[in-house]
Design a protein around this motif. Structure first.
Motif, PDB file in Angstrom:
ATOM      1  N   PHE A   1       0.829  -1.213   0.000  1.00 38.00           N
ATOM      2  CA  PHE A   1       0.000   0.000   0.000  1.00 38.00           C
ATOM      3  C   PHE A   1       0.857   1.254   0.000  1.00 38.00           C
ATOM      4  CE2 PHE A   1      -3.658  -2.472   2.093  1.00 38.00           C
ATOM      5  CZ  PHE A   1      -4.303  -2.614   0.871  1.00 38.00           C
ATOM      6  N   LEU A   2       1.948   1.245   0.754  1.00 39.46           N
ATOM      7  CA  LEU A   2       2.813   2.418   0.787  1.00 39.46           C
ATOM      8  C   LEU A   2       3.443   2.673  -0.579  1.00 39.46           C
ATOM      9  CD1 LEU A   2       3.895   4.579   2.724  1.00 39.46           C
ATOM     10  CD2 LEU A   2       5.906   3.129   3.096  1.00 39.46           C
ATOM     11  N   ARG A   3       3.722   1.610  -1.330  1.00 37.64           N
ATOM     12  CA  ARG A   3       4.277   1.775  -2.680  1.00 37.64           C
ATOM     13  C   ARG A   3       3.305   2.517  -3.602  1.00 37.64           C
ATOM     14  NH1 ARG A   3       7.876  -1.973  -5.351  1.00 37.64           N
ATOM     15  NH2 ARG A   3       9.479  -2.681  -3.886  1.00 37.64           N
TER      16      ARG A   3
ATOM     17  N   VAL B   1       8.132  11.281   5.698  1.00 39.57           N
ATOM     18  CA  VAL B   1       6.766  11.234   5.158  1.00 39.57           C
ATOM     19  C   VAL B   1       6.317   9.788   5.018  1.00 39.57           C
ATOM     20  CG1 VAL B   1       5.398  11.644   3.078  1.00 39.57           C
ATOM     21  CG2 VAL B   1       6.819  13.475   4.009  1.00 39.57           C
ATOM     22  N   HIS B   2       7.214   8.917   4.564  1.00 37.86           N
ATOM     23  CA  HIS B   2       6.882   7.496   4.446  1.00 37.86           C
ATOM     24  C   HIS B   2       6.612   6.884   5.821  1.00 37.86           C
ATOM     25  CE1 HIS B   2       8.990   7.064   0.261  1.00 37.86           C
ATOM     26  NE2 HIS B   2       7.911   7.811   0.241  1.00 37.86           N
ATOM     27  N   GLN B   3       7.399   7.284   6.823  1.00 36.25           N
ATOM     28  CA  GLN B   3       7.147   6.799   8.183  1.00 36.25           C
ATOM     29  C   GLN B   3       5.748   7.210   8.651  1.00 36.25           C
ATOM     30  OE1 GLN B   3      10.244   8.246  10.770  1.00 36.25           O
ATOM     31  NE2 GLN B   3      11.887   7.501   9.426  1.00 36.25           N
ATOM     32  N   TYR B   4       5.386   8.444   8.342  1.00 37.96           N
ATOM     33  CA  TYR B   4       4.077   8.959   8.755  1.00 37.96           C
ATOM     34  C   TYR B   4       2.953   8.156   8.121  1.00 37.96           C
ATOM     35  CZ  TYR B   4       0.113  12.232   8.914  1.00 37.96           C
ATOM     36  OH  TYR B   4      -1.122  12.804   9.081  1.00 37.96           O
TER      37      TYR B   4
ATOM     38  N   ALA C   1      -6.530   9.001  15.115  1.00 45.50           N
ATOM     39  CA  ALA C   1      -5.843   9.538  16.285  1.00 45.50           C
ATOM     40  C   ALA C   1      -4.411   9.940  15.985  1.00 45.50           C
ATOM     41  CB  ALA C   1      -5.863   8.506  17.411  1.00 45.50           C
ATOM     42  N   LYS C   2      -3.852   9.463  14.875  1.00 48.80           N
ATOM     43  CA  LYS C   2      -2.449   9.742  14.565  1.00 48.80           C
ATOM     44  C   LYS C   2      -2.269  10.738  13.425  1.00 48.80           C
ATOM     45  CE  LYS C   2      -0.172   5.629  16.317  1.00 48.80           C
ATOM     46  NZ  LYS C   2       0.863   4.596  16.046  1.00 48.80           N
ATOM     47  N   LEU C   3      -3.353  11.280  12.907  1.00 49.83           N
ATOM     48  CA  LEU C   3      -3.235  12.196  11.775  1.00 49.83           C
ATOM     49  C   LEU C   3      -2.419  13.434  12.127  1.00 49.83           C
ATOM     50  CD1 LEU C   3      -6.848  12.044  10.249  1.00 49.83           C
ATOM     51  CD2 LEU C   3      -4.744  11.102   9.286  1.00 49.83           C
ATOM     52  N   GLU C   4      -2.530  13.897  13.364  1.00 51.65           N
ATOM     53  CA  GLU C   4      -1.823  15.110  13.778  1.00 51.65           C
ATOM     54  C   GLU C   4      -0.425  14.817  14.321  1.00 51.65           C
ATOM     55  OE1 GLU C   4      -3.040  18.132  13.331  1.00 51.65           O
ATOM     56  OE2 GLU C   4      -4.938  17.388  12.525  1.00 51.65           O
ATOM     57  N   GLN C   5      -0.052  13.547  14.415  1.00 50.23           N
ATOM     58  CA  GLN C   5       1.260  13.190  14.983  1.00 50.23           C
ATOM     59  C   GLN C   5       2.293  13.038  13.871  1.00 50.23           C
ATOM     60  OE1 GLN C   5       0.783   9.732  17.520  1.00 50.23           O
ATOM     61  NE2 GLN C   5      -1.080  10.546  18.477  1.00 50.23           N
ATOM     62  N   VAL C   6       2.756  14.160  13.347  1.00 46.56           N
ATOM     63  CA  VAL C   6       3.722  14.123  12.255  1.00 46.56           C
ATOM     64  C   VAL C   6       5.124  14.004  12.824  1.00 46.56           C
ATOM     65  CG1 VAL C   6       2.203  15.480  10.788  1.00 46.56           C
ATOM     66  CG2 VAL C   6       3.959  16.634  12.134  1.00 46.56           C
ATOM     67  N   PRO C   7       6.042  13.350  12.116  1.00 51.07           N
ATOM     68  CA  PRO C   7       7.426  13.232  12.605  1.00 51.07           C
ATOM     69  C   PRO C   7       8.108  14.597  12.690  1.00 51.07           C
ATOM     70  CG  PRO C   7       6.966  11.615  10.881  1.00 51.07           C
ATOM     71  CD  PRO C   7       5.794  12.556  10.912  1.00 51.07           C
ATOM     72  N   ALA C   8       9.186  14.643  13.437  1.00 55.90           N
ATOM     73  CA  ALA C   8       9.948  15.881  13.578  1.00 55.90           C
ATOM     74  C   ALA C   8      10.453  16.348  12.217  1.00 55.90           C
ATOM     75  CB  ALA C   8      11.130  15.659  14.529  1.00 55.90           C
ATOM     76  N   GLY C   9      10.389  17.648  12.027  1.00 57.81           N
ATOM     77  CA  GLY C   9      10.848  18.223  10.767  1.00 57.81           C
ATOM     78  C   GLY C   9       9.754  18.426   9.745  1.00 57.81           C
TER      79      GLY C   9
END
Length: 528
Positions: free
Chosen positions: A305-307, A442-445, A457-465
């Motif tokens: 799916f990520l691909r 972005v891929h991690q997110y 619940a995780k939509l607003e939890q973006v990685p640092a940067g």
């Protein structure tokens, strides 16, 4: 219009709305050894219907033209159903042909020829009614098509007034009341039309144009009424499709697969490449001889799916199970590419300039809007990203100098401006460290959203940067996860069968036990 083969064309307006299907994604499975495969097989195959099969297990089949056409109709119905479900603003319009298109020119010329012939025949002495009778016959069929099955009284009345045999007899005796028939048609249309068309009916009743122009306007309003009926049907069908969409789409795709056994070719390749990617990064330390780690089925599917998020459409077609969402996927990908570029440029700016511009939210917002506007359309074939980034660099330097001057800081030196410009333009290189960092995070997110059973619940939890593009990421993440979950709900059984076959075909059988040494002649003699 008078052409029998004309159909209203479908259009979709407004933004695509996400599917209402609840998230049903599973957490990423950990890597399992071959000793865990029995458990994995049992849990994974429990959701797999025996009627679903991959193309590799089907023998070659020669398709007839009728089967190909039927599969094409099924695919068209599948695409239409998906559009109705996910796009609440989907509707049909009567005419959406480009003004300068060849098709519009051909159609307009054919219509003009029809009306010219009609006018010529009615102006003859005595009048000819061949075209007029064909026109009335088509109007009768359109009016009858608007009726509900139980409207027998109006159906009978239409058949009596627009009795073609009687009208032909009247035409032979030059006794056809064309004006009276037009008046009846307009009155009947007024009884059938939606309230929004009342003004159009009023104009027809008050029209003082000649009979040819009047019939031309009648057909224009009939086209509007046909679109109204279709849109009403769509609105009625939408709740039903939303409730039964998964079952309908799965059954429709199964019928396509039954007629075209090779219909999952690209889907199989897509999942296989994800499996191979995971196998390539599987640690091999600590394993006994003959033992091999294999990824869990949900981990394979989530990687696949990520691909899709970074699919290269120019190199290979989408998997068959994603074709109905291609437009939406492309839009998400284009918006994400621009967001990533904006974030990369902002990271370069703040790491290069440092303290004098830190903590200025208004400046950050201005820079973000400016970069986003200048990079709009960066997915286009004719878009030159290097030139656009040169323009972005120049505008950024002007904006920064203005901000620094207003706060009594010295302007950027020519050397610093050149450094900033060079770093910004370097993000076109695939191995650029800033670009690599942003893309990885972005891929991690998105992977975290895909793997989580409650991604909202995780939509607003973006990685640092990535805080600079947090609102855009949350919106794109919600859209993408909604598509993924709906796709998984529809095509899960097909994916299950493909992954099961791929996983177990990649497990090498244990090596055979060593043969015991053969007794020598001396040993045999000694034993005797």
């Amino acid at each position: 219009m008078p052409l029998n083969d004309e159909r209203p064309t479908s259009t979709s307006s407004g933004e695509d709305q996400g599917s209402d299907v609840e998230s049903s994604s599973e957490r990423c499975d950990s890597m399992t050894s071959t000793s865990d495969l029995d458990c994995s097989r049992e849990s994974f195959t429990s959701d797999t219907s025996s009627k679903h099969c991959t193309p590799s297990s089907s023998p070659p089949k020669t398709l007839t033209l009728d089967e190909v056409m039927e599969s094409a109709r099924d695919l068209s119905n599948l695409s239409l159903a998906r559009e109705i479900i996910v796009n609440r603003n989907f509707h049909v319009e009567t005419d959406s042909l480009p003004q300068d298109s060849l098709w519009k020119a051909v159609r307009d010329n054919l219509h003009k020829a029809f009306w010219d012939i009609l006018e010529s025949e009615l102006n003859d002495d005595p009048p000819e009614y061949g075209q007029a009778i064909r026109l009335l016959e088509e109007i009768r069929e359109i009016l009858l098509s608007f009726l509900n099955p139980g409207a027998n009284r109006m159906r009978t009345q239409i058949m009596e007034v627009l009795d073609m045999d009687l009208i032909r007899q009247q035409a032979d005796n030059d006794a056809v009341d064309i004006q009276g028939l037009a008046s009846y048609i307009i009155t009947t249309m007024g009884k059938m039309c939606a309230p929004i068309r009342d003004e159009e009916i009023k104009k027809l009743r008050e029209s003082s144009d000649n009979i040819v122009t009047l019939f031309r306007e009648i057909f224009r309003v009939l086209d509007l009424m046909k679109a109204d009926v279709v849109n009403l049907t769509i609105n009625i069908m939408r709740p039903v499709l939303q409730r039964q969409g998964v079952e309908y789409e799965r059954a429709t795709f199964q019928s396509i697969l039954d007629k075209t056994p090779n219909a999952l070719k690209h889907t199989t390749s897509w999942i296989k490449s994800a499996l191979e990617e995971l196998l390539a990064i599987t640690p091999k330390d600590g394993l006994e001889k003959g033992e091999r780690l294999v990824p869990g089925p949900f981990q394979v599917l989530n990687t696949a799916f990520l691909r899709i998020l970074t699919w290269e459409y120019d190199k290979s077609p989408l998997p068959e199970t994603w074709m109905t969402d291609e437009t939406r996927l492309r839009e998400i990908q284009w918006q994400l590419q621009r967001c990533q570029a904006v974030n990369e440029v902002l990271l370069i700016i703040y790491s290069t300039i440092g303290g004098p511009i830190q903590g200025l939210s208004s400046l950050s917002d201005r820079l973000k809007r400016m970069i986003s506007v200048l990079l709009d359309g960066m997915h286009g074939r004719d878009f030159n990203l290097e030139e656009a980034l040169e323009g972005v660099s120049a505008q950024i330097c002007c904006e920064l100098n203005k901000s620094l001057t207003e706060r009594n800081y010295p302007s950027l030196s020519p050397a610093l401006q050149a450094t900033l410009r060079g770093q910004i333009c370097s993000i076109t290189q695939e191995d650029n460290p800033i670009r690599t960092l942003v893309e990885d995070r972005v891929h991690q997110y998105f992977m975290a959203l895909i793997c989580d059973p409650k991604p909202q619940a995780k939509l607003e939890q973006v990685p640092a940067g990535l805080n600079a593009i947090k609102p855009e990421l949350a919106l794109l993440g919600a859209k993408f996860v909604s598509l993924v979950n709906y796709n998984k709900a529809v095509y899960g059984p097909f994916y299950a069968d493909i992954i099961k076959k791929l996983i177990f075909s990649n497990i090498s059988p244990p090596p055979p036990a060593a043969n015991p040494p053969q007794d020598t002649a001396q040993d045999s003699a000694a034993s005797n």
